[in-house]
Each structure stands twice: as C-alpha cells, then as structure tokens.
Motif scaffolding. Structure first.
Motif, PDB file in Angstrom:
ATOM      1  N   ARG A   1      -0.636  14.461   2.781  1.00 21.82           N
ATOM      2  CA  ARG A   1      -0.416  14.979   1.730  1.00 21.82           C
ATOM      3  C   ARG A   1      -1.454  14.318   0.664  1.00 21.82           C
ATOM      4  NH1 ARG A   1       5.501  13.667   0.025  1.00 21.82           N
ATOM      5  NH2 ARG A   1       4.809  14.486  -2.146  1.00 21.82           N
ATOM      6  N   ILE A   2      -1.855  15.162  -0.041  1.00 20.96           N
ATOM      7  CA  ILE A   2      -3.066  14.517  -1.197  1.00 20.96           C
ATOM      8  C   ILE A   2      -2.869  15.031  -2.445  1.00 20.96           C
ATOM      9  CG2 ILE A   2      -4.886  14.010   0.541  1.00 20.96           C
ATOM     10  CD1 ILE A   2      -5.783  16.723  -1.075  1.00 20.96           C
ATOM     11  N   GLY A   3      -1.545  15.353  -2.648  1.00 14.78           N
ATOM     12  CA  GLY A   3      -1.380  15.686  -4.187  1.00 14.78           C
ATOM     13  C   GLY A   3      -1.926  17.133  -4.453  1.00 14.78           C
TER      14      GLY A   3
ATOM     15  N   GLY B   1       3.177   6.303  -1.922  1.00 10.34           N
ATOM     16  CA  GLY B   1       2.299   7.144  -2.699  1.00 10.34           C
ATOM     17  C   GLY B   1       1.990   6.570  -4.165  1.00 10.34           C
ATOM     18  N   ARG B   2       1.987   7.683  -5.213  1.00 12.08           N
ATOM     19  CA  ARG B   2       1.822   7.183  -6.468  1.00 12.08           C
ATOM     20  C   ARG B   2       2.650   6.123  -6.973  1.00 12.08           C
ATOM     21  NH1 ARG B   2       1.284   9.369 -11.995  1.00 12.08           N
ATOM     22  NH2 ARG B   2       3.381   9.867 -12.086  1.00 12.08           N
TER      23      ARG B   2
ATOM     24  N   VAL C   1      -6.223   0.350  -3.843  1.00 11.09           N
ATOM     25  CA  VAL C   1      -5.215   0.901  -3.128  1.00 11.09           C
ATOM     26  C   VAL C   1      -5.018   2.369  -3.872  1.00 11.09           C
ATOM     27  CG1 VAL C   1      -2.714   0.969  -3.041  1.00 11.09           C
ATOM     28  CG2 VAL C   1      -3.894  -1.144  -2.361  1.00 11.09           C
ATOM     29  N   ARG C   2      -5.151   3.297  -3.046  1.00 10.74           N
ATOM     30  CA  ARG C   2      -4.976   4.847  -3.692  1.00 10.74           C
ATOM     31  C   ARG C   2      -3.923   4.888  -4.857  1.00 10.74           C
ATOM     32  NH1 ARG C   2      -3.072   9.196  -1.374  1.00 10.74           N
ATOM     33  NH2 ARG C   2      -4.107  11.261  -2.054  1.00 10.74           N
ATOM     34  N   GLY C   3      -2.788   4.352  -4.308  1.00  7.79           N
ATOM     35  CA  GLY C   3      -1.475   4.722  -5.206  1.00  7.79           C
ATOM     36  C   GLY C   3      -1.836   4.184  -6.352  1.00  7.79           C
TER      37      GLY C   3
ATOM     38  N   ARG D   1      -3.903   6.243  -8.668  1.00  8.35           N
ATOM     39  CA  ARG D   1      -3.362   7.490  -8.919  1.00  8.35           C
ATOM     40  C   ARG D   1      -2.302   7.338 -10.014  1.00  8.35           C
ATOM     41  NH1 ARG D   1      -4.776  11.636  -6.385  1.00  8.35           N
ATOM     42  NH2 ARG D   1      -2.768  12.940  -6.952  1.00  8.35           N
ATOM     43  N   ARG D   2      -1.452   6.272  -9.678  1.00  7.27           N
ATOM     44  CA  ARG D   2      -0.628   5.866 -10.810  1.00  7.27           C
ATOM     45  C   ARG D   2      -0.938   5.454 -12.261  1.00  7.27           C
ATOM     46  NH1 ARG D   2       1.915   2.106  -8.038  1.00  7.27           N
ATOM     47  NH2 ARG D   2       1.127   0.285  -9.379  1.00  7.27           N
TER      48      ARG D   2
ATOM     49  N   VAL E   1       0.718  -1.239   0.151  1.00 12.24           N
ATOM     50  CA  VAL E   1      -0.179   0.040   0.088  1.00 12.24           C
ATOM     51  C   VAL E   1       0.969   1.057   0.061  1.00 12.24           C
ATOM     52  CG1 VAL E   1      -1.684   1.269   1.276  1.00 12.24           C
ATOM     53  CG2 VAL E   1      -1.881  -1.118   1.169  1.00 12.24           C
TER      54      VAL E   1
ATOM     55  N   ALA F   1       3.575   3.435  -5.099  1.00 14.65           N
ATOM     56  CA  ALA F   1       3.309   2.261  -4.204  1.00 14.65           C
ATOM     57  C   ALA F   1       3.261   0.936  -5.042  1.00 14.65           C
ATOM     58  CB  ALA F   1       2.055   2.597  -3.319  1.00 14.65           C
ATOM     59  N   ASN F   2       3.944  -0.072  -4.385  1.00 16.87           N
ATOM     60  CA  ASN F   2       3.978  -1.272  -5.083  1.00 16.87           C
ATOM     61  C   ASN F   2       4.666  -1.305  -6.419  1.00 16.87           C
ATOM     62  OD1 ASN F   2       3.689  -3.983  -5.211  1.00 16.87           O
ATOM     63  ND2 ASN F   2       1.624  -3.898  -6.264  1.00 16.87           N
ATOM     64  N   LEU F   3       5.575  -0.296  -6.687  1.00 14.97           N
ATOM     65  CA  LEU F   3       6.411  -0.125  -8.022  1.00 14.97           C
ATOM     66  C   LEU F   3       7.862  -0.149  -7.560  1.00 14.97           C
ATOM     67  CD1 LEU F   3       5.358  -0.193 -10.960  1.00 14.97           C
ATOM     68  CD2 LEU F   3       5.289   2.330 -10.992  1.00 14.97           C
TER      69      LEU F   3
END
Lengths: 568, 325
Positions: free
Chosen positions: A168-170, A446-447, B260-262, B265-266, A79, A449-451
C-alpha cells in the motif's frame, strides 16, 4: 522494474490528487501490457499470495547480525512496517559480510545473474520472486542475501514489499481508476465495470481493460455492475425539495450484495467485489428460481423466516468468509436477501431508468418467484415521504424495527456508479455513546508510525459493594475521531503517563475520559466485558470529566436492553 | 560523592559548583551548545566555547556574563578542571570534560561523527564515565555522507526549475550545513533564506565558514518570480502564512527523522532528506567504545534502548541518565 519503482517514488512524493492521476496515466499509457497488469495488481492492493513473510525476511537478516530480538522489535514498532524495517536494517547485515554469497544452484543462479540488467516488472513477479519463495530454507537465505546485495539500497523497501505483500503506498483506488480512464480515454464507469471481476496479472487482462469501448453489449456474464453508494444525509437544502420526490426505506445492517441470475448460473457479489456464493448457498438456491438475466441489488442479512426484525449483525459475521456452511449454521443464522433495486430485467439494463420504474418492475419479482427458498427474497418495504417533519419519527420507527436508520432515494434518479451525491442518502440513527477511560495505547502504522493512535477504552465494573473493588474493564478500541492536534497532544501525554509496557502496548494512567460513539451493541463471549460494539470511534475528548465519573458496565447493559429487548 | 549528580535544574557538578545545560536559571552554567533546549536564559554566569559566543549572545542577550574557552583549553573552576572539546554537532558545539582528583567524566551534549564542512569535527576524549545522547539510538538510523545528500538536494531542486523549492530544516546548524555541503560539491547558485535562518547564518559568515552565497527572501522585490530558487526555512514556517509568497512550491524536509517513511508522510512533506546533526547508531556505539569509559549514562531519545544494548551485547556497564543519583 525501475520504471515502476520511479512511479512509486513519484506517487509517494506528491500530495496532490491531480498530479497523482497524471503520473499514473502517463505510466499506464506507455507501459507494456505484461508489466501494466502487475502494476495495477499492486496499485489496487489485490490480495496476492504472500511470497515470503516479513518474519522470514527478518529471520534471514538476523541470522547474520548480532541484533537481539528485542532490538528488532523496538525498531519495528518505531517504523511500523516489517518490509521497511528490514530495508533500513540491511546495512547492519552488509557490514558483517565480506561480499555477496556466491550461489551454485541451477534454478536460481541464472535468475540472480539477470538482476543487474534491471529486468521488467513482470519478470520479477513471475520468475525471480516466485522462484526465491520456493527455495529451501538454506538456499533461500543465501539467495535473498545475494539479491539484497544486487539491488540498490533505495530499492530495498519496494523489493521487500513485493515479497511480503500488503503493498500500500497511499494511492486510493479511485485515483487509479481515474488514471486508467485518462490513459485510455475511457469513462470511469467503464473502468470500474471492467475492474469488477478478478484482476488477473496477465497481458490479455490488461489489454481487455484498456481496450476501446465495444458497442452494445447484452450479457455481461458474471461481471457485476458497479454499486451505487449513498452518502450521509445533509438536511440543509434537502428539506427545500418536494418531499413527494423521495422514497423512504429502512437501512438494514447487513452486507451489500448484487445477485446476478444468468442462464449459466447465479453469482452473488459483495460490495468488496468478492464472489460470496459459497457463504450463502441458500440465496443461490433461491435465485435459481429467478428468470435468466436478472440482476438485483440488495442487502444480505440474517433474518429468521416469518420474523419481523432481523438477527443482530454478529450472526451474519459467523457466516462471512465461509467456504462451506454447516446445517447447524444454516439453522442458527438463516439468511435473506432484502432486494431494493433492479438493475437488469430480462437482459435489459435498467440503470438509466428512473427509480419508480425499477421499483415497479421489482415488485413483480416478489410475486413471481416460487420454491421452498422463495421466502429468502425479501421485499424492501418503503413509502413516499409525506412531509419533512415526519422524517425523524420514521427514523426512530425504523430503529425500533431493528434497522440502523433510513435510506432516502430520489424517485426519478437513475442508478449511478460509485459514491455520487444527490440521489441516495443514508440517514442513520444517532450513535449510542458511553464515556470510557483511556487505559492502553499502541502506536499506529504507516502515516501514524511511532505515534500513539490506537487506543483502548474501559468502563467501570461497579458490581462490588466495596468501592475499593471497582475496576476498569476493557470495552472498546478506537482509532479515529481525534484531529491531528489532539493526536499530538495525546501522544505526548501518553509518553509521560506510561505505567508499564507490554511489547508495543503501553499501559497509561487511567485519567483521561473520551466519549465513544458506536452503532450497535451486542453480547459477546469473546470480549472481556461481555459486550461487543460496532464501529466504535471517538466522538470527543471529555476534558471536563474525571475517570471516576466515566460510564460503567451497567450503563452499557442498559443500552443493550434498549436496542435488543430480548437480549436479557 | 559522584562527580556529577542529577538535580531539578539539571546535571550538577558539585566540585565546580556548576550545572551543565541547566533547564532553569542557576548561578553557573556550562553550555555545550547554543540550541534552545540546551542554553536557557537567566543564569548568573555562563561558560561556553569561543566559537559559540556570537549565537549564544544573540539568543540569550548581549549583556549575559559569558566566559569563553577555546577547544581543549583547560580551566580550573572550583575543584574541577573543565575543558570543552569539539562535538561536531553545530558551530561551537562542545563536549564538556570534567576532571576531579584524577577522575574524568565527559558529557557529550549533542554530537555527530560524520564530517560537516560547517563546523569542527568531533574530538574523541578518553574518560572514566561517559554521558552520551541517544536521539537516534536505533540501528535503523544510519547516515550517508553529506556530499551524497548534497547531490540529491541539488538534483531535487534543479530537477524542477518551474517552481520554487522549499527546503525546511532547523534554522541553526542544519541550514548552514546544507549551504556548506552544497558549496563543497561545487554549487555556487544563490540560496534564499527565511529570516530565522538569516540571523544565525550571519554568525557563520563572521567566522568565514565556506557556504554558498545567500540572501534573505525579504530583500527580493515582492514581484520577483521565485521559480527555480532554493529557499531554506525552519519547520515552523511549513504551512504558515509565510508560504503564501511561494506559489505551488515543491517541499522537502532535511532531518534524521526522514529515514522513516511514516514520519515523512505524517509531516506532509513531499520529499525527505536524511540529513542529521546527531550521531547515528554506528556513531553512538563507536563513540562509547572509543571513550574507553567503564560506565556510561544515556540521555535523550532512545536512552533505554542504547543502555540495554551496551549492557547485553557490548558488555559495557550502562544505564539511562535517570539512574545517576
């Protein structure tokens, strides 16, 4: 609170800046001041005291579920955010409980009882959440669980974020400033100025922020002017302008500072809008000799008296964030203020005046100041550009003098607020580069995540005569420089070539080579390879090179010698 | 010898001389469902469920040698008794049960446990050894029911009728489920479809799956305004030139990954609907327990997580599928 939550949802679900500003201004125009101050405090990502740590929330959650630690860790790395992980795992806890715990506590119970009425944001921030933070452990577990029951599941993420901080929400700061300006019919610069000091979550602060412009102010007190920021030089077109209209000076690698002298005292601000008086008491002492109502713009930098070049940035780093500076540190890392602009002179705001006039007046200050600390006010040497052909030569010269490049400033330009292109350009030295081998990867947050987007690169240690003993030594971490497509390709490669895992970190086959660019290099005891670099980033993926052909520590040491001849 | 073994082509059953969802052409393939990563072209003989036949032929070619079985119908192949049991994943999806000398193995393929008005519900099958998928095997994944999702999709779409609403979802299964879930909550507005969605939807219509009315976007006059229309398209169409047909759309993606939010957004979608055709954490564990299997192998996605959890917390002998010789 519900209205704020809707704003956050709406901001989160839209990609266009224009729409975001509209959403913000609509909200701010109608929100009561006592909620508005909190909304801005959160949107601007003000550093708040953390009410409850993410770890503690996790503990509360885990107490009543059968989730093992490793499983929670796996979820978290998937997450990329603890508040969100806890929110997503809440149903696991709810399943184990027959009902919401009933709480008999004269402090927290009446507060919890109000939750279903959906009270306003300031009530959460000022009453409920701080009380919850101060409960003793047992009560806190119960109260937090009861609160999770009472709040709808889709609001858990926001609730947990409010508790754990790091909200933080971008929404970029610039958009919030535009939103405030649009909501109250103010100029953006006015909003920036008013946001310079501490953001207090009080109704009166919000009222001052949103008040119509008052006519003719003289003394701004401690409040700094918004900094004018330079953009990276784009030579196209610029070379067609008359070279004689440009002022050239060295760009120093320190931290940007605004030095304000008022009758009531001296205020030294960093660009991050933090008051840094306590970290640099010598500069405060120097500024006390300046005439009242003087405001200087310049660079705070470590530089020994009567030396021609500054000390490496690492020295300055030792002084940042200090509440108190020891004598020893003052001696080892002496500071100077390189003044390059004058914003206020004897109470007169000079920002609309052309640079030539500001520089002329500034040069008088170097002469007039006295006292034992006067040497700490350093003149920023500069010259008018003679022709465009000498620019590269000047840049090289600046680099040899220990600067990180050049600044070009239009001589007739006013002092603007923020990053406005056209008048101030920075022209840095080309970055140093080394080819490193990718050895570790970690997922981003954040954006990302999982990468796998956080990479660690290594250089060869070839000091041993036997090639079999040559090994890769960690050298730098880099997060930026690849495009989305490369990131995805690399992510897939990393998953297929993982050798080992240490928590969230993966050890990958040492095969891929990347060109790493960086601004500075210095010795470091903290780093495994004995060297630390500034602003490392990926310049390109060297698919043409094999790991064996990557650079060695020896190559890095050569660079160190080039830049700092006395480092040996 | 083990009833199933790993080979380069995929899971192989020596008794039936057949592979399950092979990655490469083989002599005999047993197909759990018609998604492209499970049904590959070029095999000499295919076995699949009757209700998956239409889509399978469309994707692999009308002339394939396809033998079909109804759910639960038992068929002797070589020394094995083979049967297909509903997996609740998409139309015609199946778990494959293999019985050899009294020993029973079940390969779940992809499956879900939530009700889905566009396909048959999951059918629990007792077995000795279970091979389960684990795409969403983390406890953060937990699905709401389809009706709740249908209501939020409806609210999103009808909440802004000034522009087109583009909902991206997999063309086979998810798109039809969205249409069926919308019909189930009483929506009867026409939905527009991207060509890739339209081709699959025809097979659902042939089998009379109850869905909202639909029409391919391409059948509409070029100039007709699409404001206020719901359009279903595969994720590959996002940010493609196809999107030029839709001025200033609002966009969303329907997928389990949207939890999952990320991840949302990605991908750059404005809105994510957490709608999955795979089992969530709860569903996976429930399925393992209901099967009564003494041994479990886990494949796809978070296989190591689920295997470890089953071993350590539930006390069930489990391992990633790679551990099966």
């Amino acid at each position: 609170m519900e209205r704020f939550a809707q704003l956050i949802d709406a901001l989160d679900g839209c990609n266009g800046s224009k729409r975001k500003v509209e959403l913000l201004s609509t909200y701010l125009a109608e929100v009561p001041a006592n909620d508005g101050c909190w909304a801005l405090n959160l949107l601007l990502g003000e550093r708040r005291k953390r009410l409850i740590t993410g770890r503690r929330l996790r503990e509360i959650l885990q107490q009543s579920t059968s989730l093992p630690d490793w499983l929670f860790e796996d979820c978290h790395s998937h997450v990329g955010d603890s508040a969100e992980t806890v929110a997503l795992l809440w149903p696991q806890l709810r399943d184990k409980l027959p009902s919401s715990p009933s709480i008999q506590d004269s402090g927290i119970s009446p507060l919890l009882a109000r939750v279903p009425e959906s009270p306003p944001l300031h009530w959460w921030m000022e009453s409920l959440l701080p009380s919850l933070a101060h409960c003793d452990s047992e009560l806190q577990t119960q109260a937090m669980t009861a609160l999770w029951w009472a709040v709808p599941e889709e609001r858990h993420f926001l609730l947990n974020k409010l508790l754990t901080g790091g909200f933080r929400i971008g929404v970029a700061r610039g958009l919030v400033v535009k939103g405030v300006a649009a909501a109250f019919a103010l100029e953006e610069t006015t909003v920036l100025e008013r946001l310079m000091g501490d953001i207090e979550p009080t109704a009166s602060w919000f009222e001052q922020l949103s008040a119509p412009l008052d006519q003719k102010r003289t003394n701004r007190g401690a409040v700094p002017y918004p900094f004018f920021l330079a953009s990276p030089l784009q030579p196209d077109g610029l070379c067609d302008t008359d070279p004689h209209t440009w002022w050239i000076e060295s760009k120093w690698d320190g931290i940007r500072g605004q030095l304000i002298r008022r009758e009531e005292g001296v205020f030294l601000w960093s660009r991050g809008e933090e008051l840094i008086n306590t970290s640099f008491p010598e500069l405060v002492a120097m500024a006390e000799r300046l005439p009242a109502n003087t405001v200087l713009d310049g660079e705070v930098i470590c530089w020994q008296k009567e030396q021609s070049r500054p000390l490496p940035f690492a020295n300055l780093q030792r002084r940042l964030g200090r509440k108190r500076v020891s004598l020893k540190l003052k001696e080892e890392c002496p500071v100077q203020f390189v003044a390059y602009d004058l914003l206020e002179d004897g109470g007169t705001d000079l920002r609309d005046q052309p640079l030539t006039i500001r520089l002329n007046k500034l040069s008088e200050y170097y002469r007039s100041i006295d006292g034992p600390e006067a040497w700490r006010l350093r003149r920023s040497e500069g010259e008018v550009l003679k022709n465009w052909e000498v620019l590269d030569e000047l840049r090289l010269k600046a680099g040899n003098g220990g600067a990180e490049g050049l600044m070009l400033k239009e001589l007739q330009s006013p002092y603007l607020a923020g990053r406005k292109r056209g008048f101030w350009w920075k022209h840095k030295l080309e970055p140093m580069t080394l080819d490193g081998v990718l050895i570790y990867a970690q997922a981003g947050s954040g954006r990302r995540a999982n990468l796998f987007t956080d990479y660690t690169f290594a250089l060869w240690d070839r000091r041993s005569d036997d090639p079999a003993d040559h090994q890769l030594v960690t050298f730098a971490k880099a997060y930026s420089g690849l495009n989305d497509e490369e990131i995805l390709t690399l992510d897939r490669w990393i998953r297929r070539h993982t050798r080992e895992r240490f928590g969230p970190t993966r050890v990958v086959d040492p095969e891929l080579v990347f060109e790493i660019g960086f601004e500075g290099i210095q010795q470091s005891k903290r780093h495994k390879c004995g060297l630390a670099v500034r602003f490392p980033r990926i310049l390109r993926w060297r698919q043409d090179r094999s790991a064996e052909s990557a650079d060695s520590l020896h190559n890095a040491e050569q660079l160190l010698l080039q830049r700092q001849p006395n480092a040996a | 010898m083990s009833l199933l073994i790993n080979t380069a082509e995929g899971l192989y059953c020596p008794a039936a001389q057949a592979w399950i969802d092979p990655h490469r052409p083989v002599t005999r393939a047993l197909i759990t469902h018609a998604h492209a990563d499970h049904a590959k072209p070029g095999c000499d003989e295919y076995w699949a469920t009757t209700s998956s036949a239409g889509i399978l032929r469309q994707r692999l070619g009308q002339s394939i040698n396809l033998r079909t079985l109804n759910y639960k119908q038992q068929q002797q192949i070589g020394n094995a008794v083979v049967s297909f049991h509903s997996a609740g994943h998409v139309l015609g999806s199946a778990q494959i049960r293999l019985e050899v000398n009294g020993e029973v193995w079940v390969v779940t393929g992809d499956y879900k446990r939530c009700p889905d008005p566009s396909c048959e519900p999951f059918d629990p099958v007792p077995c000795d050894v279970l091979i389960t998928e684990a795409t969403f095997a983390l406890p953060i994944y937990r699905w709401s029911d389809g009706a709740t999702l249908a209501h939020s999709i409806k609210e999103w779409w009808q909440g802004d009728r000034s522009r087109p609403s583009l909902l991206f979802c997999y063309a086979f299964g998810k798109a039809q489920r969205v249409m069926a879930e919308l019909a189930a909550i009483g929506v009867d507005d026409e939905v527009l479809l991207h060509g890739a969605v339209e081709t699959v939807t025809r097979h659902y219509r042939d089998l009379s799956v109850p869905m909202v009315p639909s029409r391919p976007v391409s059948e509409l006059p070029r100039k007709e305004s699409l404001a206020g229309r719901l359009v279903l398209a595969p994720p590959s169409a996002h940010r493609s030139s196809w999107m030029r047909r839709f001025p200033a759309p609002q966009t969303a993606f329907a997928s389990g990954w949207m939890a999952v939010r990320g991840a949302r957004r990605r991908k750059g979608y404005e809105r994510g609907f957490v709608l999955s055709d795979h089992a969530d954490w709860q569903g996976l564990i429930r399925t393992v327990k209901e099967s009564g299997a003494q041994r479990v192998y886990v494949t796809h996605g978070q296989n190591d997580v689920l295997a470890r959890y089953l071993n350590e917390v539930e006390g069930i002998q489990a391992a990633p599928l790679a551990a099966l010789g």
